[in-house]
Motif scaffolding. Structure first.
Motif, PDB file in Angstrom:
ATOM      1  N   GLU A   1       0.895  -1.086   0.011  1.00 36.10           N
ATOM      2  CA  GLU A   1      -0.086   0.160   0.070  1.00 36.10           C
ATOM      3  C   GLU A   1       1.026   1.357  -0.073  1.00 36.10           C
ATOM      4  OE1 GLU A   1      -2.753   0.091   3.113  1.00 36.10           O
ATOM      5  OE2 GLU A   1      -3.920  -1.730   2.494  1.00 36.10           O
ATOM      6  N   ARG A   2       2.235   1.128   0.220  1.00 35.65           N
ATOM      7  CA  ARG A   2       2.909   2.475   0.513  1.00 35.65           C
ATOM      8  C   ARG A   2       4.255   2.202  -0.242  1.00 35.65           C
ATOM      9  NH1 ARG A   2       0.123   2.231   5.560  1.00 35.65           N
ATOM     10  NH2 ARG A   2      -1.224   4.144   6.037  1.00 35.65           N
ATOM     11  N   SER A   3       4.186   2.068  -1.486  1.00 38.29           N
ATOM     12  CA  SER A   3       5.536   1.838  -2.175  1.00 38.29           C
ATOM     13  C   SER A   3       5.580   2.834  -3.280  1.00 38.29           C
ATOM     14  CB  SER A   3       5.655   0.383  -2.859  1.00 38.29           C
ATOM     15  OG  SER A   3       5.413  -0.680  -1.914  1.00 38.29           O
ATOM     16  N   TYR A   4       6.835   3.206  -3.738  1.00 41.25           N
ATOM     17  CA  TYR A   4       7.053   4.498  -4.691  1.00 41.25           C
ATOM     18  C   TYR A   4       8.252   4.077  -5.291  1.00 41.25           C
ATOM     19  CZ  TYR A   4       6.454   8.990  -6.756  1.00 41.25           C
ATOM     20  OH  TYR A   4       6.224  10.137  -7.867  1.00 41.25           O
ATOM     21  N   TYR A   5       8.465   4.282  -6.706  1.00 37.64           N
ATOM     22  CA  TYR A   5       9.655   4.207  -7.351  1.00 37.64           C
ATOM     23  C   TYR A   5      10.011   5.562  -7.893  1.00 37.64           C
ATOM     24  CZ  TYR A   5      13.634   2.669 -10.060  1.00 37.64           C
ATOM     25  OH  TYR A   5      14.761   2.416 -10.570  1.00 37.64           O
ATOM     26  N   LEU A   6      10.935   5.892  -7.712  1.00 37.21           N
ATOM     27  CA  LEU A   6      11.254   7.500  -8.555  1.00 37.21           C
ATOM     28  C   LEU A   6      12.410   6.997  -9.437  1.00 37.21           C
ATOM     29  CD1 LEU A   6      10.862  10.649  -9.040  1.00 37.21           C
ATOM     30  CD2 LEU A   6      12.368  10.731  -6.633  1.00 37.21           C
TER      31      LEU A   6
ATOM     32  N   ALA B   1      13.859   3.252  -4.878  1.00 34.68           N
ATOM     33  CA  ALA B   1      12.675   2.538  -4.528  1.00 34.68           C
ATOM     34  C   ALA B   1      12.431   2.728  -3.081  1.00 34.68           C
ATOM     35  CB  ALA B   1      13.293   0.984  -4.746  1.00 34.68           C
ATOM     36  N   ALA B   2      11.223   2.987  -2.737  1.00 35.37           N
ATOM     37  CA  ALA B   2      10.986   3.260  -1.302  1.00 35.37           C
ATOM     38  C   ALA B   2       9.816   2.611  -1.007  1.00 35.37           C
ATOM     39  CB  ALA B   2      10.972   4.837  -1.038  1.00 35.37           C
ATOM     40  N   ALA B   3       9.671   2.121   0.392  1.00 34.59           N
ATOM     41  CA  ALA B   3       8.288   1.344   0.894  1.00 34.59           C
ATOM     42  C   ALA B   3       8.258   1.438   2.353  1.00 34.59           C
ATOM     43  CB  ALA B   3       8.817  -0.414   0.444  1.00 34.59           C
ATOM     44  N   LEU B   4       7.052   1.602   2.890  1.00 34.22           N
ATOM     45  CA  LEU B   4       6.936   2.006   4.349  1.00 34.22           C
ATOM     46  C   LEU B   4       5.818   1.096   4.741  1.00 34.22           C
ATOM     47  CD1 LEU B   4       6.754   5.746   4.078  1.00 34.22           C
ATOM     48  CD2 LEU B   4       8.582   4.438   5.287  1.00 34.22           C
TER      49      LEU B   4
ATOM     50  N   ALA C   1      10.495  10.096  -2.801  1.00 41.82           N
ATOM     51  CA  ALA C   1      10.202   8.676  -2.796  1.00 41.82           C
ATOM     52  C   ALA C   1       9.246   8.368  -1.547  1.00 41.82           C
ATOM     53  CB  ALA C   1      11.313   7.804  -2.869  1.00 41.82           C
ATOM     54  N   LEU C   2       9.910   8.846  -0.345  1.00 42.63           N
ATOM     55  CA  LEU C   2       9.215   8.372   0.879  1.00 42.63           C
ATOM     56  C   LEU C   2       7.761   9.199   0.889  1.00 42.63           C
ATOM     57  CD1 LEU C   2      12.328   8.501   3.175  1.00 42.63           C
ATOM     58  CD2 LEU C   2      11.127   6.699   2.631  1.00 42.63           C
TER      59      LEU C   2
END
Length: 334
Positions: free
Chosen positions: A224-229, A245-248, A320-321
């Motif tokens: 649900e909380r991932s992002y690739y910049l 690549a960021a994930a929380l 990204a976060l």
């Protein structure tokens, strides 16, 4: 292109035995990187063993996560329901790379084995320790705008080009390989690729003849909380200057777990462990994201022409976060 022997392997054991027996042999999957390098005379294997018929193209659930086959294409992997639903970070990282045509051909195993896009590596008239050990590193004192700010050595300052691998690093993937006599082993993704040290010609820790069979992704709470910049110089078909690549995973607004990996900054996907440690247990705020990025980049060692990457990486980590917090999965800048 120089002459070479070509054969098709009908099973993994045959493929492994053929390549193990010949130090000049290479596995051939989609060939999207290897064949280009052969055309440029950068690589000149004496034998190619075609592994596209091996039954390693499945993408399926396991007891601990999902396994993606090494001969599955990048396009199939990115668009597979299991990946899109459970690991959107990987899906979007793959879609940020290359072109549609290349993703339709390139395999997952080949993606992990691709070589650097350093111009000195590709130019056979220039010195390059990765291409010709002992010849020197032309980029060290040359034009090094696109090169490493972490982990480089006097022997090599090249960066690893994959987008897919940056996401795999953040997701704590495990690589399954098969060697001679049916010997199987697993390699944690953090240990798969190498920093250059004194042997930059070695991109990873595979032994000659070892075949990647699958890549396993452990179950996580990051979907649900991932992002690739990805930040690059043009809007299509370009390698990253910096990617993140960021994930929380949160409890309320407190960071329970965080994963951050960078591309375009080192000889391998760079896990931002300093930033991860700094953020764990803290509130998910922009101020904390910025502070974590500052902490991570304190150890950067920019070269003459790529000092801008330090500031760029700090901003990219923060953005990204923030993107992960908003439930986004993909950002692209050219």
């Amino acid at each position: 292109m120089r002459p070479f022997n070509y054969s098709k392997a009908g099973d993994p054991a045959t493929a492994v035995n053929l390549v193990s027996a010949n130090p000049g042999a290479k596995f051939l999957g989609g060939g999207t990187n290897l064949v280009d390098l052969m055309k440029e005379d950068v690589m000149h294997p004496s034998e190619l063993v075609d592994i596209t018929r091996l039954k390693h193209a499945d993408i399926e659930k396991t007891a601990t996560g999902v396994a993606i086959g090494a001969t599955a294409t990048n396009a199939l992997t990115a668009n597979h329901e299991l990946i899109r639903k459970n690991y959107p970070l990987l899906s979007m990282a793959i879609l940020a790379g290359a072109s549609v045509q290349i993703r339709n051909m390139a395999t997952n195993g080949g993606n992990l084995n691709q070589r650097t896009r350093c111009t000195y590596f590709y130019d056979v008239n220039m010195p390059c320790n990765k291409r010709e050990p002992g010849s020197g590193c032309g980029a060290l004192k040359g034009i090094n705008r696109n090169h490493a700010i972490f982990g480089w050595s006097e022997k090599c300052v090249a960066v690893y080009p994959s987008d897919m691998a940056v996401a795999l690093a953040a997701l704590d993937a495990v690589v399954h390989v098969e060697g001679k006599n049916n010997a199987k082993r697993t390699i944690e993704f953090a240990d798969f690729h190498r920093l250059p040290g004194d042997t930059p010609e070695k991109d990873n820790n595979l032994k000659q003849g070892e075949l990647i069979t699958s890549i396993e992704l452990p179950t996580n709470d990051f979907a649900e909380r991932s992002y690739y910049l990805k930040i690059r110089e043009r809007s299509s078909y370009a390698f990253a200057l910096v990617s993140v690549a960021a994930a929380l995973s949160l409890e309320g607004n407190q960071i329970k777990q965080v994963r951050i990996a960078l591309g375009g900054v080192a000889h391998k996907p760079w896990r931002a462990s300093v930033a991860e440690k700094w953020l764990t247990g803290k509130e998910a705020t922009e101020a904390n994201f910025r502070a974590a990025a500052e902490a991570e980049l304190k150890n950067a060692r920019p070269l003459e022409h790529n000092k801008f990457k330090v500031a760029m990486a700090k901003k990219a980590i923060t953005r990204a976060l923030q993107g992960a917090m908003q439930g986004g999965v993909y950002g692209l800048e050219g």
